[in-house]
Motif scaffolding. Structure first.
Motif, mmCIF file in Angstrom:
data_model
loop_
_atom_site.group_PDB
_atom_site.id
_atom_site.type_symbol
_atom_site.label_atom_id
_atom_site.label_comp_id
_atom_site.label_asym_id
_atom_site.label_seq_id
_atom_site.Cartn_x
_atom_site.Cartn_y
_atom_site.Cartn_z
ATOM 1 N N LEU A 102 0.674 -0.640 0.282
ATOM 2 C CA LEU A 102 -0.015 0.086 -0.172
ATOM 3 C C LEU A 102 0.961 0.688 0.382
ATOM 4 C CD1 LEU A 102 -2.845 -0.554 2.800
ATOM 5 C CD2 LEU A 102 -3.061 -0.838 0.391
ATOM 6 N N SER A 103 1.907 1.312 0.741
ATOM 7 C CA SER A 103 3.313 2.982 1.156
ATOM 8 C C SER A 103 3.648 2.722 -0.879
ATOM 9 C CB SER A 103 4.107 2.101 1.963
ATOM 10 O OG SER A 103 4.774 3.236 2.171
ATOM 11 N N SER A 104 3.527 1.405 -1.360
ATOM 12 C CA SER A 104 4.166 2.017 -2.782
ATOM 13 C C SER A 104 3.392 1.889 -3.913
ATOM 14 C CB SER A 104 4.751 0.576 -3.189
ATOM 15 O OG SER A 104 5.058 0.272 -4.340
ATOM 16 N N THR A 105 2.013 1.519 -3.440
ATOM 17 C CA THR A 105 0.571 1.678 -4.362
ATOM 18 C C THR A 105 -0.126 3.140 -4.541
ATOM 19 O OG1 THR A 105 -0.687 0.181 -3.612
ATOM 20 C CG2 THR A 105 0.765 -0.653 -4.987
ATOM 21 N N LEU A 106 0.083 3.417 -2.901
ATOM 22 C CA LEU A 106 -1.072 4.920 -3.058
ATOM 23 C C LEU A 106 -0.187 5.640 -2.867
ATOM 24 C CD1 LEU A 106 -3.334 3.679 -0.204
ATOM 25 C CD2 LEU A 106 -3.949 2.896 -2.340
ATOM 26 N N LYS A 107 -0.165 6.334 -3.888
ATOM 27 C CA LYS A 107 0.071 8.449 -4.188
ATOM 28 C C LYS A 107 -0.367 9.376 -4.028
ATOM 29 C CE LYS A 107 4.455 5.319 -5.151
ATOM 30 N NZ LYS A 107 5.282 5.517 -3.625
ATOM 31 N N GLU A 108 -1.283 9.367 -4.011
ATOM 32 C CA GLU A 108 -2.483 10.572 -4.188
ATOM 33 C C GLU A 108 -2.666 11.125 -2.973
ATOM 34 O OE1 GLU A 108 -3.894 11.161 -7.325
ATOM 35 O OE2 GLU A 108 -2.715 9.389 -8.427
ATOM 36 N N GLU A 109 -1.831 12.132 -3.256
ATOM 37 C CA GLU A 109 -2.800 13.410 -2.409
ATOM 38 C C GLU A 109 -4.295 14.104 -2.324
ATOM 39 O OE1 GLU A 109 0.062 16.452 -1.359
ATOM 40 O OE2 GLU A 109 2.168 14.512 -1.499
ATOM 41 N N GLU A 110 -5.084 13.015 -2.322
ATOM 42 C CA GLU A 110 -6.247 13.565 -2.643
ATOM 43 C C GLU A 110 -7.208 12.018 -1.860
ATOM 44 O OE1 GLU A 110 -7.837 12.205 -6.999
ATOM 45 O OE2 GLU A 110 -6.430 13.755 -7.079
ATOM 46 N N PRO A 111 -8.786 13.064 -1.693
ATOM 47 C CA PRO A 111 -9.343 12.129 -1.047
ATOM 48 C C PRO A 111 -10.587 10.370 -2.343
ATOM 49 C CG PRO A 111 -10.350 13.648 -0.982
ATOM 50 C CD PRO A 111 -8.826 14.079 -1.389
ATOM 51 N N ASN A 112 -9.867 9.197 -1.316
ATOM 52 C CA ASN A 112 -11.088 8.180 -2.460
ATOM 53 C C ASN A 112 -11.724 7.582 -0.865
ATOM 54 O OD1 ASN A 112 -11.610 6.524 -3.280
ATOM 55 N ND2 ASN A 112 -9.929 6.015 -4.649
ATOM 56 N N ASN A 142 -9.012 -7.206 -4.902
ATOM 57 C CA ASN A 142 -9.649 -6.211 -5.827
ATOM 58 C C ASN A 142 -8.818 -4.779 -5.038
ATOM 59 O OD1 ASN A 142 -11.734 -8.033 -5.268
ATOM 60 N ND2 ASN A 142 -12.184 -8.088 -3.259
ATOM 61 N N LEU A 143 -7.806 -5.108 -4.905
ATOM 62 C CA LEU A 143 -7.764 -3.464 -4.511
ATOM 63 C C LEU A 143 -6.897 -2.984 -6.298
ATOM 64 C CD1 LEU A 143 -5.626 -1.268 -3.052
ATOM 65 C CD2 LEU A 143 -3.969 -2.345 -3.600
ATOM 66 N N SER A 144 -6.418 -3.954 -7.007
ATOM 67 C CA SER A 144 -6.618 -3.270 -8.770
ATOM 68 C C SER A 144 -7.628 -2.396 -8.878
ATOM 69 C CB SER A 144 -6.378 -4.561 -8.949
ATOM 70 O OG SER A 144 -7.532 -5.289 -9.646
ATOM 71 N N LYS A 145 -8.939 -2.871 -8.476
ATOM 72 C CA LYS A 145 -10.258 -2.331 -9.272
ATOM 73 C C LYS A 145 -9.552 -0.667 -8.460
ATOM 74 C CE LYS A 145 -14.106 -4.075 -7.710
ATOM 75 N NZ LYS A 145 -15.519 -4.715 -6.713
ATOM 76 N N TYR A 146 -10.080 -0.387 -7.021
ATOM 77 C CA TYR A 146 -9.872 1.284 -6.692
ATOM 78 C C TYR A 146 -7.982 1.116 -7.420
ATOM 79 C CZ TYR A 146 -13.053 -0.086 -3.299
ATOM 80 O OH TYR A 146 -13.923 -1.577 -3.312
ATOM 81 N N LEU A 147 -7.669 1.110 -7.823
ATOM 82 C CA LEU A 147 -5.739 1.492 -8.595
ATOM 83 C C LEU A 147 -6.117 2.093 -9.822
ATOM 84 C CD1 LEU A 147 -3.017 -0.667 -6.756
ATOM 85 C CD2 LEU A 147 -4.610 2.206 -6.459
ATOM 86 N N GLY A 148 -7.455 1.052 -11.082
ATOM 87 C CA GLY A 148 -7.703 1.285 -12.551
ATOM 88 C C GLY A 148 -7.557 0.335 -13.525
ATOM 89 N N PHE A 149 -6.797 -1.007 -12.618
ATOM 90 C CA PHE A 149 -6.962 -2.202 -13.572
ATOM 91 C C PHE A 149 -7.565 -3.173 -13.140
ATOM 92 C CE2 PHE A 149 -3.211 -1.450 -10.126
ATOM 93 C CZ PHE A 149 -2.899 -3.282 -10.247
ATOM 94 N N TYR A 150 -8.543 -3.558 -12.539
ATOM 95 C CA TYR A 150 -8.871 -4.863 -12.491
ATOM 96 C C TYR A 150 -9.289 -5.297 -13.366
ATOM 97 C CZ TYR A 150 -12.795 -7.321 -10.176
ATOM 98 O OH TYR A 150 -12.930 -8.895 -9.469
#
Length: 239
Positions: A102-112, A142-150
């Protein structure tokens, strides 16, 4: 500006003698890093170092300044006190591994808020379970769904899955087409909920093979992603 938000700890790093730099995924602000001064020295501080274990769920009061790379925290409370995530060896290994992912994949400084809710509820689910050997596989899928490549499931009956394209295909193309056990498990997990995970029966070799495939899938779709450093330890402990 003072902002109150729920947060999930992604990583922490000791800084100087008594400080911590902590990265969190917050409900209101997305990814935020904090400098916690004196937290390793002060016993009376409301921001106690013990709160900032990997994937801990907190409520933070943030003294937020927009152009500052390291924010300040004025108050910290535990949102949920885990029963087993930080005390059981196998669950602790999962926590270490997933916090690094998660530390590697979550980069966005915006809420989700949808993603935050997913992380929050799945971690609480894991904390309560006694059967969880396949949790990390479904979590990452399932995480891939939120990251855009499910995976695109339109042609799910096809005999191959193309990792690079993220879809099921009738023919094998190149090195990134999968079949066999990994394909069958992928199709099974795509239709599985966390509550039904115990019905998925695979051995440790199959589990490791599928995890390696998932990590390759992440690498292909996230240019900056690298397999976690904790992968080798995780594999030894969990398999």
């Amino acid at each position: 500006m003072l902002i109150s938000t729920n947060a999930i700890v992604l990583s922490k790093l000791k800084y100087k003698d008594n400080d911590l730099i902590v990265k969190c995924y917050t409900e209101q602000l997305g990814v935020v890093s904090f400098l916690l001064r004196g937290v390793l020295k002060s016993k009376k501080s409301s921001t106690k170092a013990a709160y900032f274990q990997p994937l801990s769920q907190l409520q933070l009061s943030i003294v937020y300044k927009q152009n500052r790379s390291l924010q300040s925290v004025s108050d910290t409370k535990m949102n949920h006190v885990y029963v087993s995530l930080h005390t059981q060896v196998l669950k602790s290994a999962i926590v270490m591994f997933l916090s690094e992912v998660l530390s590697s994949t979550l980069k966005e400084e915006e809420p989700n808020e949808t993603l935050f809710s997913y992380l929050e509820t799945t971690l609480l689910w894991l904390d309560e379970q006694s059967e969880f050997s396949n949790f990390h596989l479904l979590f990452l899928l399932n995480l891939s769904k939120y990251l855009g490549f499910y995976p695109d499931t339109d042609s799910i009956d096809a005999p191959y899955f193309n990792l690079k394209e993220g879809r099921f295909e009738p023919n094998q193309y190149g090195d990134y087409s999968i079949s066999g056990d990994n394909l069958m498990l992928l199709k099974q997990l795509l239709g599985t909920t966390f509550d039904a995970l115990q019905e998925v029966k695979i051995n440790s070799k199959q589990r490791q093979s599928f995890l390696n495939m998932l990590l390759l899938y992440f690498e292909l779709h996230l240019g900056s992603f690298k397999p976690p450093k904790s992968l080798q330890i995780f594999s030894q402990v969990f398999n």
